[in-house]
Design an enzyme around this catalytic site. Structure first.
Site, short mmCIF file in Angstrom:
data_model
loop_
_atom_site.label_atom_id
_atom_site.label_comp_id
_atom_site.label_asym_id
_atom_site.label_seq_id
_atom_site.Cartn_x
_atom_site.Cartn_y
_atom_site.Cartn_z
N ARG A 1 -1.05 -9.66 12.71
CA ARG A 1 -1.59 -8.53 11.93
C ARG A 1 -2.45 -9.04 10.77
O ARG A 1 -3.47 -8.44 10.44
CB ARG A 1 -0.44 -7.64 11.42
CG ARG A 1 0.18 -6.82 12.55
CD ARG A 1 1.55 -6.27 12.22
NE ARG A 1 1.58 -5.50 10.99
CZ ARG A 1 2.67 -5.35 10.22
NH1 ARG A 1 3.82 -5.94 10.56
NH2 ARG A 1 2.63 -4.62 9.16
N LYS B 1 0.84 -1.21 0.00
CA LYS B 1 0.00 0.00 0.00
C LYS B 1 0.87 1.25 0.00
O LYS B 1 0.64 2.19 -0.75
CB LYS B 1 -0.92 0.04 1.24
CG LYS B 1 -1.95 -1.06 1.30
CD LYS B 1 -2.89 -0.89 2.48
CE LYS B 1 -2.25 -1.05 3.83
NZ LYS B 1 -1.73 -2.38 4.12
N ARG C 1 11.22 -2.88 11.11
CA ARG C 1 10.13 -2.48 12.01
C ARG C 1 9.96 -3.54 13.10
O ARG C 1 9.94 -4.73 12.79
CB ARG C 1 8.82 -2.38 11.21
CG ARG C 1 8.59 -1.03 10.61
CD ARG C 1 7.42 -1.02 9.66
NE ARG C 1 6.16 -1.54 10.19
CZ ARG C 1 4.99 -1.43 9.57
NH1 ARG C 1 4.91 -0.81 8.41
NH2 ARG C 1 3.89 -1.94 10.09
N ARG D 1 11.10 -6.40 4.68
CA ARG D 1 11.01 -4.93 4.63
C ARG D 1 12.13 -4.30 5.44
O ARG D 1 12.45 -4.71 6.55
CB ARG D 1 9.66 -4.50 5.20
CG ARG D 1 9.49 -3.00 5.25
CD ARG D 1 8.06 -2.56 5.32
NE ARG D 1 7.21 -3.35 6.20
CZ ARG D 1 5.89 -3.40 6.07
NH1 ARG D 1 5.30 -2.74 5.10
NH2 ARG D 1 5.16 -4.13 6.90
N ARG E 1 -9.51 1.11 8.95
CA ARG E 1 -9.14 -0.28 9.19
C ARG E 1 -10.25 -1.05 9.88
O ARG E 1 -10.12 -2.25 10.11
CB ARG E 1 -7.91 -0.30 10.09
CG ARG E 1 -6.64 -0.79 9.41
CD ARG E 1 -5.56 -0.72 10.45
NE ARG E 1 -4.39 -1.45 10.18
CZ ARG E 1 -3.29 -0.91 9.64
NH1 ARG E 1 -3.28 0.32 9.23
NH2 ARG E 1 -2.22 -1.64 9.52
P1 AMP Z 1 0.83 -0.02 9.27
O1 AMP Z 1 2.10 0.74 9.06
O2 AMP Z 1 -0.31 0.49 8.44
O3 AMP Z 1 1.02 -1.50 9.18
O4 AMP Z 1 0.39 0.29 10.79
C1 AMP Z 1 1.21 -0.05 11.88
C2 AMP Z 1 0.37 -0.16 13.14
O5 AMP Z 1 -0.20 1.13 13.45
C3 AMP Z 1 -0.81 -1.09 13.07
O6 AMP Z 1 -0.47 -2.46 13.29
C4 AMP Z 1 -1.71 -0.55 14.18
O7 AMP Z 1 -1.23 -0.90 15.46
C5 AMP Z 1 -1.51 0.96 14.02
N1 AMP Z 1 -2.49 1.53 13.09
C6 AMP Z 1 -2.24 2.13 11.88
N2 AMP Z 1 -3.37 2.55 11.31
C7 AMP Z 1 -4.38 2.21 12.16
C8 AMP Z 1 -5.79 2.37 12.13
N3 AMP Z 1 -6.41 2.96 11.10
N4 AMP Z 1 -6.50 1.90 13.18
C9 AMP Z 1 -5.92 1.33 14.23
N5 AMP Z 1 -4.58 1.13 14.33
C10 AMP Z 1 -3.81 1.57 13.30
#
Ligand code: AMP
Length: 291
Positions: free
Chosen positions: A237, A71, A226, A182, A148
């Site tokens: 996840r 994404k 990360r 990554r 989400r």
């Molecule tokens: P990502 O980089 O999109 O994988 O997000 C990393 C982490 O941030 C996720 O595993 C969640 O803990 C938190 N996070 C990011 N976006 C959201 C969202 N829209 N709602 C809830 N938690 C989020």
């Protein structure tokens, strides 16, 4: 394409920044927030702000897709192409974590376990980001990582009109490998990948090859992983995506906003195909390919 022409002719709307600011007040004062009734009931409080809204706006797109699907990569490319900000709520959460602010320790525990942060915190972070962008004259956005949950999607739909939702899909075998491969440059934030994915053709399914995405020399010694890209946390996840985010696809599908996009491989195959699906052209990419 119907969805695209809709976004080009988008009518004057309240900007997402102002509506989100309003939302923070709304959801923090009500545990059962209903975007339809609550927004209408409280409208007078926002009228002065709405009067300042510009008469048009840029695209408002959302990227959906499992962790590791890419994404961030495609949202960032489209953001450069269309001149709209790429806003990743994951990045906002990581920035907040790195700031050692009051939310840091609470967020660290949630994120490192692969769980979702509360809607209130995410909307607060997103709202601040949109307000900051609005102050700089930004218009439109490509959201990555938000919404989400169906509740987040309802809240978003209640405050602004999303033009298009691109649902990126990649074969499951590749997702875990892509997350584990990554790497991020600790200095410039650039995203790279050391995984070389080579899925053999089997039982009538074609093979798939995704080359690694190596960092440029200046980033090579500064790469970090990360903390939530470990095998155990990525699997968690992915489970949370199935349970909480998969229904968001149906939410947008039923509203005619979902564009399903199967990634055929790495960036060289996928980017031109995505551009074709969106009826867009990237002249710079053609030039660099021809060079
Ligand atoms: P990502 O980089 O999109 O994988 O997000 C990393 C982490 O941030 C996720 O595993 C969640 O803990 C938190 N996070 C990011 N976006 C959201 C969202 N829209 N709602 C809830 N938690 C989020």
């Amino acid at each position: 394409m119907a969805v695209l022409s809709r976004c080009i002719t988008a009518a004057a709307k309240p900007t997402a920044a102002t509506t989100f600011s309003y939302l923070i007040r709304a959801i923090s004062s009500s545990s059962t927030f209903d975007p339809e009734t609550d927004l209408n009931r409280n409208k007078p409080a926002t009228l002065a702000i709405l009067n300042r809204e510009p008469k048009g706006r840029n695209v408002q797109w959302v990227f959906l897709g499992c962790p590791g699907v890419g994404k961030g990569t495609y949202a960032s490319r489209l953001s450069n192409l269309l001149g709209v900000p790429h806003i990743s709520t994951g990045d906002l959460v990581r920035d907040e974590l790195a700031s050692f602010g009051p939310l840091s320790s609470q967020l660290k525990e949630i994120v490192n376990q692969g769980k979702l942060v509360s809607d209130e915190i995410i909307i607060d972070l997103l709202s601040k980001r949109l307000e900051m962008g609005e102050a700089k004259g930004e218009s439109g956005f490509i959201l990555d990582g938000f919404p989400r949950t169906v509740r987040q999607a309802e809240i978003l739909e209640g405050v602004t009109d999303i033009d298009l939702v691109i649902n990126l899909k990649l074969r499951e075998e590749a997702l875990l490998a892509k997350c584990l491969g990554r790497r991020i440059c600790s200095e410039c934030g650039g995203n790279y990948n050391v995984a070389s994915i080579d899925i053999k053709a089997e039982n009538g399914r074609p093979g798939m090859y995704m080359a690694p995405l190596p960092p440029p020399p200046q980033c090579a010694s500064k790469l970090i992983t990360r903390p939530d890209d470990t095998e155990e946390v990525v699997k968690q996840r992915l489970r949370i995506y199935q349970a909480m985010t998969r229904p968001v696809e149906d939410f947008y599908r039923s509203r005619g906003k979902l564009l399903e996009f199967d990634l055929p491989g790495g960036i060289p195959e996928s980017w031109p195909k995505l551009l074709r699906a969106l009826n867009l052209e990237d002249h710079d990419d053609k030039q660099s390919a021809a060079a």
